[in-house]
Structure formats: structure tokens, C-alpha cells
Design a protein around this motif. Structure first.
Motif, PDB file in Angstrom:
ATOM      1  N   LYS A 305       0.829  -1.205   0.000  1.00 44.56           N
ATOM      2  CA  LYS A 305       0.000   0.000   0.000  1.00 44.56           C
ATOM      3  C   LYS A 305       0.867   1.261   0.000  1.00 44.56           C
ATOM      4  O   LYS A 305       0.542   2.268  -0.642  1.00 44.56           O
ATOM      5  CB  LYS A 305      -0.919   0.003   1.214  1.00 44.56           C
ATOM      6  CG  LYS A 305      -2.110  -0.927   1.076  1.00 44.56           C
ATOM      7  CD  LYS A 305      -3.208  -0.529   2.042  1.00 44.56           C
ATOM      8  CE  LYS A 305      -4.513  -1.202   1.663  1.00 44.56           C
ATOM      9  NZ  LYS A 305      -5.636  -0.675   2.431  1.00 44.56           N
ATOM     10  N   SER A 310      -3.599   0.140  -4.991  1.00 44.26           N
ATOM     11  CA  SER A 310      -4.931   0.510  -4.506  1.00 44.26           C
ATOM     12  C   SER A 310      -5.602  -0.671  -3.796  1.00 44.26           C
ATOM     13  O   SER A 310      -5.143  -1.821  -3.859  1.00 44.26           O
ATOM     14  CB  SER A 310      -5.808   0.950  -5.678  1.00 44.26           C
ATOM     15  OG  SER A 310      -6.040  -0.146  -6.560  1.00 44.26           O
ATOM     16  N   ARG A 311      -6.714  -0.343  -3.139  1.00 45.90           N
ATOM     17  CA  ARG A 311      -7.486  -1.395  -2.465  1.00 45.90           C
ATOM     18  C   ARG A 311      -7.988  -2.438  -3.454  1.00 45.90           C
ATOM     19  O   ARG A 311      -7.969  -3.640  -3.171  1.00 45.90           O
ATOM     20  CB  ARG A 311      -8.669  -0.773  -1.730  1.00 45.90           C
ATOM     21  CG  ARG A 311      -8.298   0.014  -0.495  1.00 45.90           C
ATOM     22  CD  ARG A 311      -9.547   0.398   0.282  1.00 45.90           C
ATOM     23  NE  ARG A 311      -9.224   1.059   1.542  1.00 45.90           N
ATOM     24  CZ  ARG A 311     -10.126   1.370   2.462  1.00 45.90           C
ATOM     25  NH1 ARG A 311     -11.410   1.106   2.250  1.00 45.90           N
ATOM     26  NH2 ARG A 311      -9.745   1.961   3.583  1.00 45.90           N
ATOM     27  N   PRO A 393      -1.819   1.337   5.737  1.00 43.40           N
ATOM     28  CA  PRO A 393      -0.378   1.022   5.766  1.00 43.40           C
ATOM     29  C   PRO A 393       0.201   1.025   7.173  1.00 43.40           C
ATOM     30  O   PRO A 393       0.966   0.135   7.538  1.00 43.40           O
ATOM     31  CB  PRO A 393       0.224   2.115   4.881  1.00 43.40           C
ATOM     32  CG  PRO A 393      -0.881   2.506   3.954  1.00 43.40           C
ATOM     33  CD  PRO A 393      -2.129   2.398   4.757  1.00 43.40           C
TER      34      PRO A 393
END
Length: 791
Positions: A305, A310-311, A393
């Protein structure tokens, strides 16, 4: 670095290789589920396509009807019915055979052929030889299965009793017909190719043999597409009623076709129920693996991250892990499914006489199997993948929060003096991770459930045999007459050598109506004091024939939506064809067909006839059975004789090979679930507790004690999961039996203690083998390397 792969893809490949044991375990479970679906749907497709092609090519009829004797000119009246395209009349009769090297009486159904050329409908596929010559009355074609079972060939002769006269018939051809894919003899439940066959003879020869010159007793019709078959049947019944018509029916009620339909419905049910168990277990295992992997890789996720992923990319990365595991299982499942499909198709080829019954690839089965497997994998991995993506993070870079060690009521158990330290560690770990324990418990229980839910069918077969051949049938032989005869015929049979007791029976075709529901059945008339043919209630008690009313099987009662005390309207399709309202006096348990019973005296009174029978049940002196067989063959008026001992032997022989093959398949696939669950759980536990176990080794614990700590949890889970699986297995057996019930037969839900024991033994054995693979890794732990691990 491999070209074309992103860093996340490379990480994915490394994770899969590092966890290859768990990946293989899950893949095997997925493969078994997909294989069952491919096998069932593929075999279904093979049966359906092969049968339909056979029907079309050899012109299988749409409507069938039997009469006592009708003049040939009636065929024109049938042809005038709106929607009827083709009409073919013929003569069909049962005969008794004498076969060299076969001690028991055999039977055959002889079907007439036109005097010139081939039949219009229900044509013959000729494998060998030729058609009978019109001027050769003793030439016949015989069915292929009968020829193979008795090692008969063209040119051989066979003796048949035709209308009381013994004739020698010459075999000139060997063939089959779509009308007899599943050929059942009189009074039998499974095909017995050694003792029952189909013969075809020229029409003129049969007219002379059975005194039917210019007449017929059977007719087949085809109807135009879109025609209402029920209307055609009603109009055909009106035409044939004055000539002893017993009720026309369409191909869905034709015995051979109905059995094939029933088997196809069972394959469809298998494809819907059994694979679901495998795929649910695989989803649970994938969820456990991903949860553990994500906990191990928290710091890596934080770094990923931090580098800007990205997610959605992280979510997709872990979803790909689940999809990759499942994809391998799907491919293996396709291969295994093809092997099983070929095996099952070969078994069906021996039972269903369909030319060119060879397995074919069913595209829908492949697509459905892949979608179901991948869908279950995504469902199992979604929550874990989303959980990884939600980690910030900063949070991910920190170690996972420690487990809450609050013991609560558990401390009272752990403080018991008789518990040693390894056992305390096991119990603490079980209750520390209840969700994981529940998942392992579910997997073990699912394995037992699946085994019991499939193996119970063999208990059901034993129960069916016991009911059909012993509890309800105490006779040694069943005799069928060509036509209903005076009760004196039973007295004549009782005087034959070896006959100890004889009881008359009468079967009449009827249509039972209740409200808007209507079913075509055969009503059996039994003496009020019958001992050789009895009926049983659902709780296993014998039911005496009431002096009035009708007794229905539970299946027939359900189809008519009636119960004890209700009234059904019986339209008798024989003799004077009376119509009567009959009270339902009892509901009985019959596994085969949809029978109905009446008191024989009441039945004859309803038909306004003197005491009349259509057959008899006989009790024989075993020392004189051969004398009986020799004397009964040439008795006039007897259409067929079946011996209970021969029927039992045929039943067992037919099922023996199938039972062993299917039990082997079920044992392997059920064991695969247990082995996969145990191996996966043990590997996760080893990964999580490697530092703890190594520490115990350094402190002086032996390898056996460390192995006990690692596997003791799984042993406890197995001991709890097996009883739960037994309960689930009985429930699954009820579900399968209900789903597979047809008008032809029902599977009784009988689960013997031996089946529970076999299922438990298979699960324990497969679990032990899987656990031993993990114990080997415990013995080879690098204590220094593990102690240096920061986890």
C-alpha cells in the motif's frame, strides 16, 4: 523476473508454491465436486441424446394400447382420430421357453412383424442375420441381450410353448428395438437377460399360433407435433373399449422409457446435491487459508500500500489466489469427470440397450462446473480479501494484535488436575480460535455427511430386497395366465408336482380419479387370508385386505392427494368396465411402482363375475422344484412363470458389480474431503505455532508430545465432527431419497449402523494419513531457524 508478470503476480506464484500442500488439498476437493457434476450431467446428456436419436431413427411410437382381441378393420377408425399420423397393429404374447443348459423356466415376449418387410413403428436394429422369411413360420429374431446371456447365435434352435403347444423356433436374426431398451420379464424388478428375452416373428405365423386370424391385441400410434396426446388417448380408448381395451397410454408411461427417464432424473438430482457439499467445504477451506496468509503478510500488505497499490488491486490479488487454486481443481475435475463418466456410461450400456451409447463431452456440464467452483471460491475468499484491502499502511506494518487470553469458564476445565500440560495447550488453542475450530468441525462433519448420504443407498437396496422378496412375498413361484380364468385354475396348479400351497390373484387395469387428479394403475385383487403375497404398512405391520374399499401405496396416495378415509373413483378398464367410488381403507409402503390392492372377492363382485383369477402365487417343496418346472412349462393357458430364487439371484448379480464400483467412488471422494480438511488445518496450525512448538522442543518436549499437541486438536474435532456428520448424513439421505423418488420406485431411508461405522472409519483413516504428512514436518523442524522467526 518473469517477463509480462507484475510484482503482485510474481508474489502470487511464490505464495502458491510455498503453500502447495494446502493448494493441492483444496484442489482435490474442488476436483471431486466438479467431477461429480461433469460425470452426472455428461452421462445424462449421453443417455438423453443417444436415446432420442435411437427413438427417432427407429420410429418409437407415441401411444400404446392393448386389447383382448380386435378385428383388423378397427385400425382405420383409429387412423381417423384427429392428430394421429401412423397406426400399426400387431400381436404381442408372452411364452415360456426351454433353453439348453438353463434349469429354470425362461420367458419371452413375442412381437409380430408384418408379413412383408419391416415394421412401420418400433423398428428393429438388426445386429446379425436377417428377417424371418414370410413362408417360414418357425423363424424368429431374438434380442441381443438374451442372445449374449445364453450364448445363442443365428442358426440355433430354441423351444417355446405357444398357446399350450411346444414348438422349435429357429433363430435367423439378432437385434433390438427402442421399445425394449429396458426389458423386464413378468414379476421381475430388474432385467434378467438370461431368463427373459424379446422375440420377433412374422404376423401370419403368430395369428395361427394364437388363434388371432384377422385380429390384433396390441396397437401403436404416432401423433402429429402439437397434438394433445391425452385427447388422442381418450378417443382411442373409446374405439378399443368394446374389444377389451385396457387403456391407452403415451410413451412417458411405457415401461422401458419410464425406467430410462427415472435414471436420468436421478443423475440430475446427483448433479444438484452432491457437488454442492464439496464446493461449500472448499469455500470454507479457502477462507481459512487466506485469513492465515493475510495475517502472515500484514507487513507486506503495508509495504504494498505504501508503494501506491490501490485497495482494488490488493483485493483482486487475493481473489486471484483463490481463483488459481480453484482453476487447477476445475481442470483436474474435468479429467476425473471424464473418467467417471466413461465408467458409468459403460455400466449403463450393459443395462440400457441403446446402440452407440458412447460418452460425449457436455459443454453445459463443463461451464456449469467451472462457474459453480469459481463462484464458491470467490464467495469464500471475498471477506478475507476485502479485509486485507481495508488495512491501512500504518496498521498493516504493525504486528497483529495479540489474542485475548481471557479464560472465563474455560479456566475451571484447564485447572483440572488430571489434565496434562499438552492437553491443556490443545484445549486452550481450540477455544482461542472458535471460528477456525468450527470450520474444521464443519469439514469433518461434511465428509461424514456425504459418505452416509451416498452409502445409505446400499442399505436401501438391502431393505428393498428384504421387503420385496421376503417380508411381502412368501411364494416361490408366480404364474401368469394369458387371460383371466375361473378359480378352478388355481386348484389345477395346486395339484402339480411340488406345489404345497396355491393362492389366486387378479390384476385389472384401472384409472383412479380424485378431484382433478387421475392416475392409470393396476389394481391387484388378493384373497382376504392371503399368506403368499402380503402388504406392509409404513411402520412394518402386515395389513389384511379389507372386505370393501381399496388399499393404496403411499406414493399413489400422494399422487392422488388422498389419505385413509377419503374416496377415489375407480374406472375399471376390464370386463364390464364398471365405475365405482371406493373408500381408501389403508395406506401401505411399497418401494416399487404405484400399486393398489383390493379383496379378490370384492373385486370380482365389482366386475360382476364369478371367482376369477389372472395368475397365482405358489409355495413349492424345494425337493420337488425340478418336477414342478418340468410340469408347468407345457400347461395350457400359462403365459409366464417366474421363480423367486432366480429373481433374487438376478437382482444380486446385476447389482454386485455396480455396488462395488460406486462404493469405491464414494469412499474415495468422501475421504478426499476429510483428508483435505485435516491436512489444511494441520498445516495452518503448524505455520501459526511453529515458533511455539519449536520452543517446546527446546524446553525438552519430545517429538511425540509436540505431534500430540499439533494433532490432538484435530483428533478432538474429528471425534465431535463424526457424530454431527452422522446426523447430517441421515438428513442428507432423506433429502436424496425424496429428490430421487419416482413413480417407478422409491428409495427407503435405511441407514444401518455398519454404514455409520464405515463412514467414520473412512474419515478417520483418511484424516490419519493426511495428519502423518504434517507430523513428518514436525520431526524435521529447524529449531534455530524457527526460533529466529520474528512472527
Amino acid at each position: 523476473m518473469v517477463k509480462g508478470l507484475s510484482p503482485l503476480d510474481i508474489k502470487l506464484l511464490r505464495d502458491i508454491w510455498h503453500m502447495r500442500g494446502q493448494v493441492i488439498a483444496v484442489g482435490i476437493i474442488v476436483a471431486c465436486g466438479v467431477a461429480i457434476m461433469v460425470m452426472a450431467l455428461g452421462t445424462l446428456s449421453t443417455l438423453s441424446a443417444s436415446r432420442d436419436a435411437y427413438y427417432e431413427r427407429y420410429r418409437f411410437a407415441d401411444v400404446f394400447a392393448s386389447v383382448r382381441r380386435a378385428p383388423e378393420n378397427i385400425a382405420s377408425r383409429l387412423h381417423e382420430i384427429s392428430g394421429v399420423q401412423t397406426v400399426e397393429t400387431r400381436i404381442v404374447r408372452l411364452v415360456i421357453l426351454r433353453i439348453q443348459n438353463v434349469e429354470e423356466p425362461a420367458n419371452a415376449q413375442i412381437v409380430s412383424l408384418p408379413d412383408e418387410g419391416e415394421s412401420i413403428l418400433n423398428r428393429i436394429v438388426l445386429f446379425q442375420g436377417r428377417y424371418p422369411e414370410p413362408r417360414s413360420p418357425d423363424e424368429i429374431i431374438i434380442s441381443n441381450a438374451f442372445a449374449e446371456a445364453n450364448r445363442l447365435d443365428t442358426g440355433d434352435a430354441i423351444e417355446a410353448v405357444m398357446n399350450g403347444r411346444l414348438r422349435s423356433l429357429t433363430i435367423v436374426g439378432i437385434g433390438d428395438s427402442p421399445e425394449f431398451i429396458y426389458a423386464l420379464g413378468p414379476g421381475t424388478l430388474l432385467p434378467d437377460d438370461r431368463l427373459f428375452g424379446i422375440f420377433w416373428m412374422r404376423r401370419r405365423a403368430m395369428e395361427a399360433a394364437f388363434d388371432l386370424d384377422g385380429a390384433f391385441n396390441n396397437v401403436s400410434l404416432t401423433v402429429a407435433p402439437g397434438t394433445d396426446t391425452d385427447t388422442v388417448i381418450d378417443l382411442a380408448d373409446d374405439v378399443l373399449a368394446p374389444y377389451g381395451g385396457t387403456g391407452a397410454f403415451d410413451r412417458s408411461d411405457q415401461l422401458s422409457n419410464a425406467f430410462v427417464d427415472s435414471e436420468m432424473n436421478q443423475l440430475k438430482t446427483m448433479a444438484q446435491i452432491i457437488p454442492a457439499v464439496f464446493l461449500i467445504v472448499s469455500a470454507v477451506l479457502i477462507h481459512s487459508i487466506l485469513n492465515r496468509l493475510i495475517q502472515t503478510e500484514r507487513q507486506q500488505i503495508g509495504l504494498i500500500k505504501a508503494f501506491g497499490y490501490s485497495r482494488s488491486e490488493i483485493t483482486w490479488h487475493y481473489l486471484k489466489f483463490a481463483i488459481a487454486i480453484t482453476a487447477g481443481g476445475v481442470i483436474a475435475g474435468f479429467a476425473l469427470g471424464f473418467v467417471l463418466q466413461n465408467l458409468i456410461t459403460n455400466l449403463y450400456a450393459e443395462t440400457f440397450r441403446i446402440p452407440d451409447l458412447t460418452w460425449r463431452v457436455d459443454g453445459f456440464a463443463l461451464v456449469a462446473g467451472a462457474i459453480a467452483a469459481l463462484g464458491s471460491a470467490i464467495a469464500g475468499s471475498m471477506s478475507a480479501s476485502l479485509g486485507a484491502a481495508r488495512l491501512s499502511p500504518a496498521e498493516a506494518m504493525q504486528p497483529a494484535p495479540p489474542v485475548n487470553y481471557h479464560q472465563g469458564w474455560l479456566r475451571y476445565i484447564l485447572q483440572m488436575r488430571w489434565l496434562d500440560e499438552p492437553t491443556r495447550l490443545i484445549l486452550r488453542h481450540i477455544f482461542r480460535f472458535p471460528a477456525r475450530t468450527a470450520a474444521n468441525l464443519f469439514g469433518i462433519a461434511a465428509a461424514v455427511t456425504l459418505l452416509i448420504g451416498t452409502l445409505f443407498s446400499f442399505d436401501a437396496i438391502d431393505d428393498m430386497m428384504d421387503q420385496m422378496f421376503f417380508r411381502t412375498n412368501a411364494h416361490d413361484a408366480a404364474v401368469t395366465f394369458f387371460e383371466a380364468r375361473n378359480e378352478a385354475a388355481v386348484s389345477e396348479l395346486s395339484r402339480l408336482p411340488g406345489v404345497m400351497t396355491a393362492e389366486g390373484v387378479r390384476d385389472v387395469p384401472a384409472r383412479l380419479v380424485s378431484g382433478y387428479r387421475s392416475e392409470r394403475v393396476s389394481i391387484t385383487g388378493l384373497p382376504s387370508d392371503a399368506q403368499l403375497r402380503r402388504v406392509l404398512s409404513a411402520d412394518g405391520r402386515y395389513v389384511d385386505m379389507p372386505s370393501a374399499g381399496i388399499v393404496l401405496s403411499s406414493q399413489l396416495a400422494g399422487m392422488l392427494d388422498v389419505t385413509t378415509g377419503d374416496t377415489v373413483t375407480a374406472h375399471i378398464l376390464d370386463a364390464t368396465r364398471p365405475v365405482a367410488d371406493l373408500p381408501v381403507t389403508a395406506i401401505i409402503d411399497e418401494a416399487v411402482g404405484t400399486p393398489a390392492f383390493m379383496d379378490l372377492t370384492a373385486m370380482n363382485a365389482l366386475l360382476d363375475q364369478p371367482p376369477t383369477v389372472s395368475g397365482a402365487y405358489l409355495k413349492l417343496d424345494p425337493r420337488r422344484q425340478k418336477e414342478f418346472e418340468d410340469s408347468v412349462i407345457e400347461r395350457p393357458g400359462i403365459a409366464g412363470v417366474s421363480l423367486r430364487a432366480a429373481a433374487i439371484a438376478s437382482f444380486e448379480e446385476t447389482l454386485q458389480e455396480t455396488i462395488y464400483i460406486m462404493m469405491g467412488i464414494y469412499a474415495v471422494i468422501g475421504g478426499a474431503i476429510a483428508a483435505g480438511v485435516v491436512y489444511n488445518a494441520a498445516r495452518i496450525s503448524l505455520t501459526e505455532r511453529g515458533r511455539e512448538l519449536a520452543s517446546l522442543r527446546v524446553l525438552g518436549f519430545t517429538n511425540n508430545e509436540v505431534g500430540y499437541i499439533l494433532l490432538g486438536e484435530l483428533a478432538i474435532v474429528a471425534l465431535i465432527g463424526i457424530p454431527l456428520g452422522c446426523i447430517g448424513g441421515v438428513a442428507l439421505a432423506h433429502l436424496i431419497a425424496t429428490a430421487m423418488a419416482t413413480e417407478l420406485y422409491r428409495i427407503p431411508v435405511t441407514v444401518n449402523a455398519s454404514t455409520l461405522g464405515i463412514a467414520a472409519l473412512i474419515v478417520l483413516l483418511s484424516s490419519t494419513i493426511a495428519a502423518l504428512f504434517v507430523v513428518r514436518r514436525v520431526r524435521s523442524l529447524d529449531l534455530i531457524a524457527v526460533l529466529k522467526t520474528r512472527e
